[in-house]
Write a protein that holds these residues in place. Structure first.
Motif, PDB file in Angstrom:
ATOM      1  N   ASN A 298       0.829  -1.200   0.000  1.00  0.00           N
ATOM      2  CA  ASN A 298       0.000   0.000   0.000  1.00  0.00           C
ATOM      3  C   ASN A 298       0.867   1.256   0.000  1.00  0.00           C
ATOM      4  OD1 ASN A 298      -2.560   1.223   0.046  1.00  0.00           O
ATOM      5  ND2 ASN A 298      -2.210   1.761   2.180  1.00  0.00           N
ATOM      6  N   GLU A 299       1.923   1.235   0.833  1.00  0.00           N
ATOM      7  CA  GLU A 299       2.850   2.375   0.853  1.00  0.00           C
ATOM      8  C   GLU A 299       3.440   2.586  -0.543  1.00  0.00           C
ATOM      9  OE1 GLU A 299       3.668   4.544   3.003  1.00  0.00           O
ATOM     10  OE2 GLU A 299       2.874   3.806   4.901  1.00  0.00           O
ATOM     11  N   ALA A 300       3.807   1.480  -1.193  1.00  0.00           N
ATOM     12  CA  ALA A 300       4.383   1.568  -2.534  1.00  0.00           C
ATOM     13  C   ALA A 300       3.376   2.198  -3.494  1.00  0.00           C
ATOM     14  CB  ALA A 300       4.796   0.186  -3.014  1.00  0.00           C
ATOM     15  N   ALA A 301       2.125   1.784  -3.370  1.00  0.00           N
ATOM     16  CA  ALA A 301       1.097   2.322  -4.266  1.00  0.00           C
ATOM     17  C   ALA A 301       0.906   3.810  -4.023  1.00  0.00           C
ATOM     18  CB  ALA A 301      -0.214   1.577  -4.043  1.00  0.00           C
ATOM     19  N   ILE A 302       0.956   4.214  -2.742  1.00  0.00           N
ATOM     20  CA  ILE A 302       0.805   5.639  -2.431  1.00  0.00           C
ATOM     21  C   ILE A 302       1.938   6.438  -3.060  1.00  0.00           C
ATOM     22  CG2 ILE A 302       0.893   7.326  -0.552  1.00  0.00           C
ATOM     23  CD1 ILE A 302      -0.610   5.264   1.169  1.00  0.00           C
ATOM     24  N   LEU A 303       3.168   5.882  -2.956  1.00  0.00           N
ATOM     25  CA  LEU A 303       4.318   6.577  -3.551  1.00  0.00           C
ATOM     26  C   LEU A 303       4.130   6.753  -5.055  1.00  0.00           C
ATOM     27  CD1 LEU A 303       7.287   4.873  -1.714  1.00  0.00           C
ATOM     28  CD2 LEU A 303       6.626   7.276  -1.598  1.00  0.00           C
ATOM     29  N   ALA A 304       3.675   5.693  -5.715  1.00  0.00           N
ATOM     30  CA  ALA A 304       3.476   5.760  -7.163  1.00  0.00           C
ATOM     31  C   ALA A 304       2.428   6.814  -7.504  1.00  0.00           C
ATOM     32  CB  ALA A 304       3.052   4.389  -7.698  1.00  0.00           C
ATOM     33  N   ALA A 305       1.343   6.814  -6.724  1.00  0.00           N
ATOM     34  CA  ALA A 305       0.276   7.781  -6.995  1.00  0.00           C
ATOM     35  C   ALA A 305       0.763   9.200  -6.758  1.00  0.00           C
ATOM     36  CB  ALA A 305      -0.927   7.478  -6.112  1.00  0.00           C
ATOM     37  N   ARG A 306       1.554   9.375  -5.704  1.00  0.00           N
ATOM     38  CA  ARG A 306       2.045  10.709  -5.382  1.00  0.00           C
ATOM     39  C   ARG A 306       2.863  11.280  -6.529  1.00  0.00           C
ATOM     40  NH1 ARG A 306       6.102  10.895  -0.604  1.00  0.00           N
ATOM     41  NH2 ARG A 306       7.505  10.563  -2.346  1.00  0.00           N
ATOM     42  N   ASP A 307       3.608  10.402  -7.203  1.00  0.00           N
ATOM     43  CA  ASP A 307       4.432  10.863  -8.321  1.00  0.00           C
ATOM     44  C   ASP A 307       3.703  10.782  -9.659  1.00  0.00           C
ATOM     45  OD1 ASP A 307       6.253  11.187  -6.411  1.00  0.00           O
ATOM     46  OD2 ASP A 307       7.596   9.562  -7.023  1.00  0.00           O
ATOM     47  N   ASN A 308       2.392  10.609  -9.590  1.00  0.00           N
ATOM     48  CA  ASN A 308       1.582  10.523 -10.812  1.00  0.00           C
ATOM     49  C   ASN A 308       2.025   9.431 -11.752  1.00  0.00           C
ATOM     50  OD1 ASN A 308      -0.041  12.695 -10.083  1.00  0.00           O
ATOM     51  ND2 ASN A 308       1.536  14.126 -10.813  1.00  0.00           N
ATOM     52  N   ARG A 309       2.462   8.328 -11.227  1.00  0.00           N
ATOM     53  CA  ARG A 309       2.805   7.211 -12.094  1.00  0.00           C
ATOM     54  C   ARG A 309       1.652   6.226 -12.106  1.00  0.00           C
ATOM     55  NH1 ARG A 309       6.664   4.856  -9.580  1.00  0.00           N
ATOM     56  NH2 ARG A 309       7.104   6.480  -8.079  1.00  0.00           N
ATOM     57  N   ARG A 310       1.565   5.462 -13.192  1.00  0.00           N
ATOM     58  CA  ARG A 310       0.440   4.531 -13.308  1.00  0.00           C
ATOM     59  C   ARG A 310       0.780   3.176 -12.728  1.00  0.00           C
ATOM     60  NH1 ARG A 310      -1.454   7.122 -17.906  1.00  0.00           N
ATOM     61  NH2 ARG A 310      -2.853   8.719 -17.103  1.00  0.00           N
ATOM     62  N   GLN A 311       2.081   2.891 -12.599  1.00  0.00           N
ATOM     63  CA  GLN A 311       2.467   1.561 -12.154  1.00  0.00           C
ATOM     64  C   GLN A 311       3.401   1.628 -10.960  1.00  0.00           C
ATOM     65  OE1 GLN A 311       3.828  -0.483 -15.768  1.00  0.00           O
ATOM     66  NE2 GLN A 311       1.950  -1.684 -15.530  1.00  0.00           N
ATOM     67  N   ILE A 312       3.328   0.566 -10.164  1.00  0.00           N
ATOM     68  CA  ILE A 312       4.183   0.482  -8.985  1.00  0.00           C
ATOM     69  C   ILE A 312       5.495  -0.187  -9.380  1.00  0.00           C
ATOM     70  CG2 ILE A 312       4.389  -0.499  -6.682  1.00  0.00           C
ATOM     71  CD1 ILE A 312       1.268  -0.527  -6.692  1.00  0.00           C
ATOM     72  N   THR A 313       6.612   0.456  -9.061  1.00  0.00           N
ATOM     73  CA  THR A 313       7.908  -0.110  -9.435  1.00  0.00           C
ATOM     74  C   THR A 313       8.556  -0.776  -8.236  1.00  0.00           C
ATOM     75  OG1 THR A 313       9.089   1.881  -8.849  1.00  0.00           O
ATOM     76  CG2 THR A 313       8.275   1.757 -11.097  1.00  0.00           C
ATOM     77  N   MET A 314       9.633  -1.503  -8.530  1.00  0.00           N
ATOM     78  CA  MET A 314      10.378  -2.171  -7.462  1.00  0.00           C
ATOM     79  C   MET A 314      10.935  -1.138  -6.493  1.00  0.00           C
ATOM     80  SD  MET A 314      11.183  -5.260  -6.605  1.00  0.00           S
ATOM     81  CE  MET A 314      12.336  -6.164  -5.583  1.00  0.00           C
ATOM     82  N   ALA A 315      11.348   0.032  -7.017  1.00  0.00           N
ATOM     83  CA  ALA A 315      11.892   1.073  -6.139  1.00  0.00           C
ATOM     84  C   ALA A 315      10.828   1.512  -5.137  1.00  0.00           C
ATOM     85  CB  ALA A 315      12.357   2.260  -6.973  1.00  0.00           C
ATOM     86  N   ASP A 316       9.587   1.606  -5.575  1.00  0.00           N
ATOM     87  CA  ASP A 316       8.495   1.987  -4.671  1.00  0.00           C
ATOM     88  C   ASP A 316       8.354   0.960  -3.561  1.00  0.00           C
ATOM     89  OD1 ASP A 316       7.783   4.211  -6.163  1.00  0.00           O
ATOM     90  OD2 ASP A 316       6.440   3.053  -7.454  1.00  0.00           O
ATOM     91  N   VAL A 317       8.382  -0.306  -3.945  1.00  0.00           N
ATOM     92  CA  VAL A 317       8.206  -1.351  -2.940  1.00  0.00           C
ATOM     93  C   VAL A 317       9.354  -1.314  -1.945  1.00  0.00           C
ATOM     94  CG1 VAL A 317       7.873  -3.800  -2.541  1.00  0.00           C
ATOM     95  CG2 VAL A 317       6.958  -2.771  -4.595  1.00  0.00           C
ATOM     96  N   ASN A 318      10.576  -1.164  -2.465  1.00  0.00           N
ATOM     97  CA  ASN A 318      11.728  -1.073  -1.573  1.00  0.00           C
ATOM     98  C   ASN A 318      11.575   0.070  -0.591  1.00  0.00           C
ATOM     99  OD1 ASN A 318      13.642  -3.090  -1.860  1.00  0.00           O
ATOM    100  ND2 ASN A 318      14.251  -2.285  -3.861  1.00  0.00           N
ATOM    101  N   GLU A 319      11.149   1.220  -1.128  1.00  0.00           N
ATOM    102  CA  GLU A 319      10.966   2.387  -0.275  1.00  0.00           C
ATOM    103  C   GLU A 319       9.856   2.106   0.749  1.00  0.00           C
ATOM    104  OE1 GLU A 319      12.543   5.112   0.186  1.00  0.00           O
ATOM    105  OE2 GLU A 319      11.073   6.251   1.344  1.00  0.00           O
ATOM    106  N   GLY A 320       8.810   1.409   0.292  1.00  0.00           N
ATOM    107  CA  GLY A 320       7.713   1.061   1.195  1.00  0.00           C
ATOM    108  C   GLY A 320       8.200   0.223   2.359  1.00  0.00           C
ATOM    109  N   ILE A 321       9.053  -0.753   2.054  1.00  0.00           N
ATOM    110  CA  ILE A 321       9.577  -1.626   3.105  1.00  0.00           C
ATOM    111  C   ILE A 321      10.407  -0.808   4.092  1.00  0.00           C
ATOM    112  CG2 ILE A 321      11.111  -3.560   3.588  1.00  0.00           C
ATOM    113  CD1 ILE A 321      10.404  -4.631   0.805  1.00  0.00           C
TER     114      ILE A 321
END
Ligand code: ADP
Ligand code: MG
Ligand code: ZN
Length: 557
Positions: A298-321
């Motif tokens: 969910n954190e990863a998805a929020i990061l992606a949305a915040r940056d106006n991206r359509r897809q969740i990347t591995m970097a987002d997930v890493n940052e989420g963790i």
């Protein structure tokens, strides 16, 4: 400020008020408001309550106002309910529970061979492992009514209300049998009755009623009670004896495969980039529960949305963790060059020792970006889930934890307060080695843990179950272990001062480095080489994202 005339004096001298201040209230109104009104309200409330209690004592029809009613939510099987397939991993728990579902569907099969189902099933496990979810899945899988209540809902202000709720709940359940009654967080009412002063009468009565109700129905009448708790040791022994909650199902933290499956379940409705590799995420999230993993995605998805991206990347997930473990990065906090330098050396010290010690886990990330309470951190990731922790591992780990301080001693030639978290962590671990895990020959194979112990089913607080001499010996041993680790760490770091300077330099310019860069530095590559490597790595990654048309303006890290 106690100055009753202040307002008047201010008015007199013609002060201008931003807000109108009322002149002093008339003493009569003030008396009515503060003295008489509360009294009237109080008496009215008292009358109301008394009436309610009378009604309650007066018989069955008294439940009209809902007092003493169980208010249990009834789930009947519905198409959108949670199913076993939604609960990933936890195969053993699911297997155990599906037996119960099977029994409810086809009780004859069991009664024919003389088997009776357990009356009560207790789901035990750490928070967030999916206990509540499993219970709901049982409801979804079986076609029977499902009563769900939380333990705390039984606890009421008035003595006797909880007990009456229990009675009501079981009354309803017997009418609807076969059915399932689920009591979540049962420790709220099922705590040990200790008979201490100021004991909670209400809770005890509720528990007694529950015990009576569970005895009161025969084995095969089709009411099965599920309960969940994360503190089975605090439950009253009468509750867990055979004939009541006689079956316990353990819901453990998921293993690597479980975590991968959970991630896949929660990624179902999320647009995931091709870079996201669930195997890797599962590997680096050892110890996470299902709820943690869900939160990560969910954190990863929020990061992606915040940056106006359509897809969740591995970097987002890493940052989420990382965000979950350490709090969000404080990129805006101003860090002085001096602080940066100290942090860089401190973290480099940890990282180099982690790489040099045989039993340490591989370094995943080293950063000097402050996060949560920490000025920076070195994150290591286990290769696999270890059940057994060896003495050699612990010693290496303590040495690595000391690495930050050692680096400061060697390079800054003074130390800072930044190591206090490290020191606390390693002292705790070291104490446990001596007092709980029997890892010191001098102290021996004895348990001296100072925490609560269960003694013949009662809690007693052992303030200190050992002599002064033992206490002194324990302190001495803890001290010796830490000192030895400190010496060993200093020895290693002294031999790798070049690497320490290089890594600190890279950290100061780039702020965050990962496994690849750490390995290059450990092989003796210069700071400039590694900085070039990072520049190339991130510029190609930027190009990659540019092609897919994403707009990733975030700093690489
Ligand atoms: P508990 O009752 O054990 O504290 P919950 O059942 O409330 O935990 O789980 C919290 C959330 O975590 C669930 O809503 C679910 O989304 C997620 N979760 C936990 N375990 C799993 C699992 N094994 N599979 C899928 N999701 C899970
Ligand atoms: Mg729960
Ligand atoms: Zn540290």
């Amino acid at each position: 400020m106690n100055d009753p005339n202040l307002t008047d004096r201010l008015y007199e001298c013609g002060a201008v008020f931003a807000k109108d201040i009322d002149k002093q209230m008339s003493p009569i109104i003030s008396f009515l408001l503060t003295g008489v009104l509360p009294l009237i309200l109080f008496i009215a409330l008292g009358n109301y309550m008394a009436k309610k209690l009378m009604e309650h004592a007066g018989g069955k029809n008294s439940m009209a106002f809902g007092m003493g009613k169980s208010n249990a939510k009834i789930y009947v099987q519905s198409s959108e309910g949670i199913r076993f397939s939604d609960v990933a991993g936890e195969d053993e728990a699911k297997e155990n529970l599906s037996e119960i579902v099977d029994y409810l569907h086809n009780p004859k099969k069991y009664t024919d061979v003389g088997a009776s189902m357990p009356k009560g099933v207790l789901l035990v496990g750490p928070p967030g492992t999916g206990k509540t979810m499993l219970a709901k899945a049982v409801a979804g899988e079986s076609n029977v009514p499902f009563f769900s209540m939380s333990g705390s809902e039984f606890v009421e202000m008035f003595v006797g209300m909880g007990a009456s709720k229990v009675r009501d709940l079981f009354g309803q359940a017997k009418e609807k049998a076969p059915c399932i009654v689920f009591i979540d967080e049962i420790d709220a009412i099922g705590k040990k009755r200790d008979g201490q002063m100021g004991g909670n009468d209400e809770r005890e009565q509720t528990l007694n009623q529950l015990l009576t109700e569970m005895d009161g129905f025969e084995g095969n009448n089709g009411v099965i009670i599920l309960a969940a708790t994360n503190r089975p040791e605090s439950l009253d022994p009468a509750l867990t004896r055979p004939g009541r909650f006689d079956r316990q199902i353990f819901v453990n933290r998921p293993d690597v495969r479980g975590r991968e499956a959970i991630l896949k379940v929660h990624a179902r409705n999320k647009p995931i980039d091709a870079t996201v590799d669930f195997k890797t995420i599962a590997r680096i999230t050892s110890g996470f529960t299902g709820a943690d993993l869900e939160n990560c995605l969910n954190e990863a998805a929020i990061l992606a949305a915040r940056d106006n991206r359509r897809q969740i990347t591995m970097a987002d997930v890493n940052e989420g963790i990382t965000k979950m473990e350490m709090g969000p990065a404080k990129k805006s906090r101003l860090v002085t060059e001096h602080d940066k330098r100290i942090t860089a050396y401190h973290e480099a010290g940890h990282a180099i020792l982690a790489c040099s010690l045989k039993n340490c886990e591989p370094v995943h990330e080293v950063t000097i970006i402050p996060r949560g309470m920490a000025a920076g951190f070195t994150m290591t990731r286990p290769e696999n889930d270890n059940e057994h922790v060896s003495k050699a591992y612990l010693l290496d780990n303590i040495t690595m934890t000391l690495g930050g301080r050692i680096a400061e001693e060697l390079v800054i030639e003074d130390y800072c307060t930044g190591a206090s978290g490290d020191i606390k962590a390693l002292t705790e671990r070291c104490r446990k080695m001596v007092t709980e895990w029997g890892m010191s020959e001098k102290v021996g194979l004895l348990y001296y843990g100072g925490d609560q112990e269960v003694f013949v089913g009662r809690d007693y607080h052992s303030t200190q179950g050992y002599s002064e001499e033992t206490a002194a010996l324990i302190d001495e041993e803890v001290r010796r272990i830490v000192d030895e680790c400190h010496e060993r760490g200093t020895e290693i770091l002294k031999g790798k001062l070049d690497i320490l300077h290089n890594m600190a330099k890279v950290l100061i310019t780039k702020e965050t480095i990962h496994t690849d860069e750490v390995n290059m530095l450990m092989q003796g590559k210069s700071a400039a080489e590694v900085i070039d490597f990072i520049d190339v790595k991130y510029s190609t990654e930027d190009k990659k994202t540019a092609v897919t048309g994403t707009d990733d303006g975030r700093l690489p890290h």
